[in-house]
Design a protein around this motif. Structure first.
Motif, PDB file in Angstrom:
ATOM      1  N   ILE A  22       0.170   5.533  -1.266  1.00 29.75           N
ATOM      2  CA  ILE A  22      -0.649   6.487  -2.003  1.00 29.75           C
ATOM      3  C   ILE A  22       0.175   7.305  -2.986  1.00 29.75           C
ATOM      4  O   ILE A  22      -0.359   7.987  -3.860  1.00 29.75           O
ATOM      5  CB  ILE A  22      -1.400   7.404  -1.012  1.00 29.75           C
TER       6      ILE A  22
ATOM      7  N   ASP B 227      -1.684  -1.454  -3.872  1.00 28.24           N
ATOM      8  CA  ASP B 227      -2.903  -0.824  -3.389  1.00 28.24           C
ATOM      9  C   ASP B 227      -2.609   0.653  -3.130  1.00 28.24           C
ATOM     10  O   ASP B 227      -1.583   0.984  -2.525  1.00 28.24           O
ATOM     11  CB  ASP B 227      -3.377  -1.486  -2.098  1.00 28.24           C
ATOM     12  N   THR B 228      -3.503   1.522  -3.591  1.00 27.52           N
ATOM     13  CA  THR B 228      -3.267   2.962  -3.438  1.00 27.52           C
ATOM     14  C   THR B 228      -4.349   3.652  -2.611  1.00 27.52           C
ATOM     15  O   THR B 228      -4.517   4.869  -2.690  1.00 27.52           O
ATOM     16  CB  THR B 228      -3.175   3.639  -4.818  1.00 27.52           C
ATOM     17  N   HIS B 229      -5.083   2.903  -1.815  1.00 26.16           N
ATOM     18  CA  HIS B 229      -6.100   3.520  -0.970  1.00 26.16           C
ATOM     19  C   HIS B 229      -5.462   4.439   0.067  1.00 26.16           C
ATOM     20  O   HIS B 229      -4.356   4.177   0.564  1.00 26.16           O
ATOM     21  CB  HIS B 229      -6.930   2.452  -0.256  1.00 26.16           C
ATOM     22  N   ASP B 230      -6.168   5.498   0.392  1.00 27.63           N
ATOM     23  CA  ASP B 230      -5.741   6.442   1.411  1.00 27.63           C
ATOM     24  C   ASP B 230      -6.074   5.850   2.776  1.00 27.63           C
ATOM     25  O   ASP B 230      -7.236   5.648   3.110  1.00 27.63           O
ATOM     26  CB  ASP B 230      -6.467   7.775   1.210  1.00 27.63           C
TER      27      ASP B 230
ATOM     28  N   GLY C  50     -11.595   3.690   2.741  1.00 21.45           N
ATOM     29  CA  GLY C  50     -10.430   3.263   1.989  1.00 21.45           C
ATOM     30  C   GLY C  50      -9.610   2.236   2.747  1.00 21.45           C
ATOM     31  O   GLY C  50      -9.087   1.281   2.164  1.00 21.45           O
TER      32      GLY C  50
ATOM     33  N   ALA D 213     -11.291  -1.019   2.429  1.00 19.67           N
ATOM     34  CA  ALA D 213     -11.048  -1.591   1.105  1.00 19.67           C
ATOM     35  C   ALA D 213      -9.662  -2.218   1.015  1.00 19.67           C
ATOM     36  O   ALA D 213      -9.466  -3.225   0.315  1.00 19.67           O
ATOM     37  CB  ALA D 213     -11.205  -0.503   0.044  1.00 19.67           C
ATOM     38  N   LEU D 214      -8.697  -1.647   1.722  1.00 21.41           N
ATOM     39  CA  LEU D 214      -7.346  -2.212   1.744  1.00 21.41           C
ATOM     40  C   LEU D 214      -7.351  -3.603   2.367  1.00 21.41           C
ATOM     41  O   LEU D 214      -6.775  -4.549   1.818  1.00 21.41           O
ATOM     42  CB  LEU D 214      -6.420  -1.277   2.536  1.00 21.41           C
TER      43      LEU D 214
ATOM     44  N   ASN E  61       0.837  -1.203   0.000  1.00 15.21           N
ATOM     45  CA  ASN E  61       0.000   0.000   0.000  1.00 15.21           C
ATOM     46  C   ASN E  61       0.864   1.243   0.000  1.00 15.21           C
ATOM     47  O   ASN E  61       1.765   1.390   0.835  1.00 15.21           O
ATOM     48  CB  ASN E  61      -0.928   0.011   1.219  1.00 15.21           C
TER      49      ASN E  61
ATOM     50  N   ASP F  19      -8.632   7.484   5.134  1.00 16.80           N
ATOM     51  CA  ASP F  19     -10.044   7.398   4.765  1.00 16.80           C
ATOM     52  C   ASP F  19     -10.588   6.080   5.326  1.00 16.80           C
ATOM     53  O   ASP F  19     -10.092   5.001   5.000  1.00 16.80           O
ATOM     54  CB  ASP F  19     -10.203   7.430   3.246  1.00 16.80           C
TER      55      ASP F  19
END
Length: 318
Positions: free
Chosen positions: A45, A76-79, A85, A88-89, A43, A82
């Motif tokens: 961002i 994975d680029t989820h914040d 987010g 979702a990770l 991960n 958030d």
């Protein structure tokens, strides 16, 4: 990437989620864990230490390197700040690899400023990324492991690894926002240990790594140190030196006591004690007066000058 014995895969089948894994320590953790047999969710961002977008995809670069070396990984680029987010990770790991065994919260930013000049934005941004970011991912990981333990009727063998820092444990001028967040993260690791270990089997740790990264190269008092090597040529602050200990914490059945806080650098590992009572005085069942307090002061404050080692003294040990 460092190399590992292909016949020895101590992390075989373990699924690691690592935040801030596009560069520095996070990338080192990800690549070394993959060599040890783990499946990795990288991960990142893709932002600067100041929180600005770079337009780069460092997570994908690390994934390509892992796959080229024969490992398994997804980007994975989820914040992580958030809440949805972060969920979702966690879901991405479970969907792709069938489970999640280890979460290493590593992502962070800097907004250094002397406290009297610090803006509210500089305070909020750092607290958000570090404290809120660690909370969001940990919260969803904890819910996943809780449900999994209940579903299987037995504890899970999982590890939650938070990143504090020597600034958070010892203090550092110019980093009130960063050090405050990192201090809070150390306590977060202790509380999650109290809530998750006995009930669900989730081991919880905090690590304070010292290595040559974007953060240390931008930290007051650290840049001159982290580029030095030992007389025998050992690159003491190479991020790869930290990875084995951190990944060991995520190994199946790791014996390190849950709830512990560790400092890790070079060839050194330190175990920190949590807040402890330094001294106690009482007033014989009477309300205190100023005169009483004046008289009790020497006993109450004895040893205080030795109770707190500033960050500069820790760095000087090198």
């Amino acid at each position: 990437m460092t190399t590992s014995d292909s016949s020895n895969k101590p992390l075989d089948g373990r699924v690691f989620v690592i935040t801030g894994a596009g560069r520095g320590l996070g990338a080192s953790y990800a690549k070394e864990a993959a060599l040890m047999g783990a499946k990795i969710v990288v991960n990142d961002i893709g932002k600067t230490l100041q929180g600005e977008s770079t337009g780069e995809t460092p997570a994908e670069e690390v994934v390509r390197e892992i796959i080229a070396a024969g490992g398994e990984a997804i980007a994975d680029t989820h914040d992580i700040t958030d809440y949805d987010g972060a969920q979702a990770l966690v879901e991405a790991a479970v969907k792709r690899f069938g489970s999640m065994d280890v979460l290493i919260n590593n992502a962070g930013i800097l907004r250094d400023r002397m406290f009297a000049n610090m803006s509210i934005e500089e305070w909020d941004d750092v607290i958000r990324v570090h404290l809120r970011g660690h909370f969001c991912t940990s919260r969803h990981a904890a819910a996943y492991w809780k449900d999994k333990a209940k579903e299987q009727g037995s504890p899970v063998d999982a590890a939650l690894i938070q990143t504090t820092s020597i600034a958070g444990l010892h203090g550092q001028p110019g980093q009130a926002n960063y050090a405050t967040a990192k201090c809070g993260i150390a306590m977060l690791a202790h509380i999650t240990h109290m809530e998750l270990f006995e009930r669900y089997g989730v081991r919880s740790y905090a690590i304070a790594p010292s290595a040559r990264t974007r953060l240390t190269l931008n930290s007051p008092g650290a840049v001159e140190v982290v580029n030095k090597k030992m007389p025998n040529g050992f690159d003491y602050f190479d991020p790869d030196n930290v990875a084995p200990f951190v990944l060991w914490l995520g190994m199946r059945g790791c014996p390190a006591p849950s709830g512990a806080v560790f400092g890790v650098e070079g060839d050194v590992v330190r175990r920190y004690n949590s807040w402890q009572i330094g001294s106690t005085v009482n007033n014989n069942s009477k309300r205190w007066t100023f005169d009483d307090l004046q008289a009790a002061g020497p006993e109450l404050f004895k040893g205080q000058d030795r109770a707190f080692s500033p960050m500069s003294e820790v760095i000087k040990q090198f």
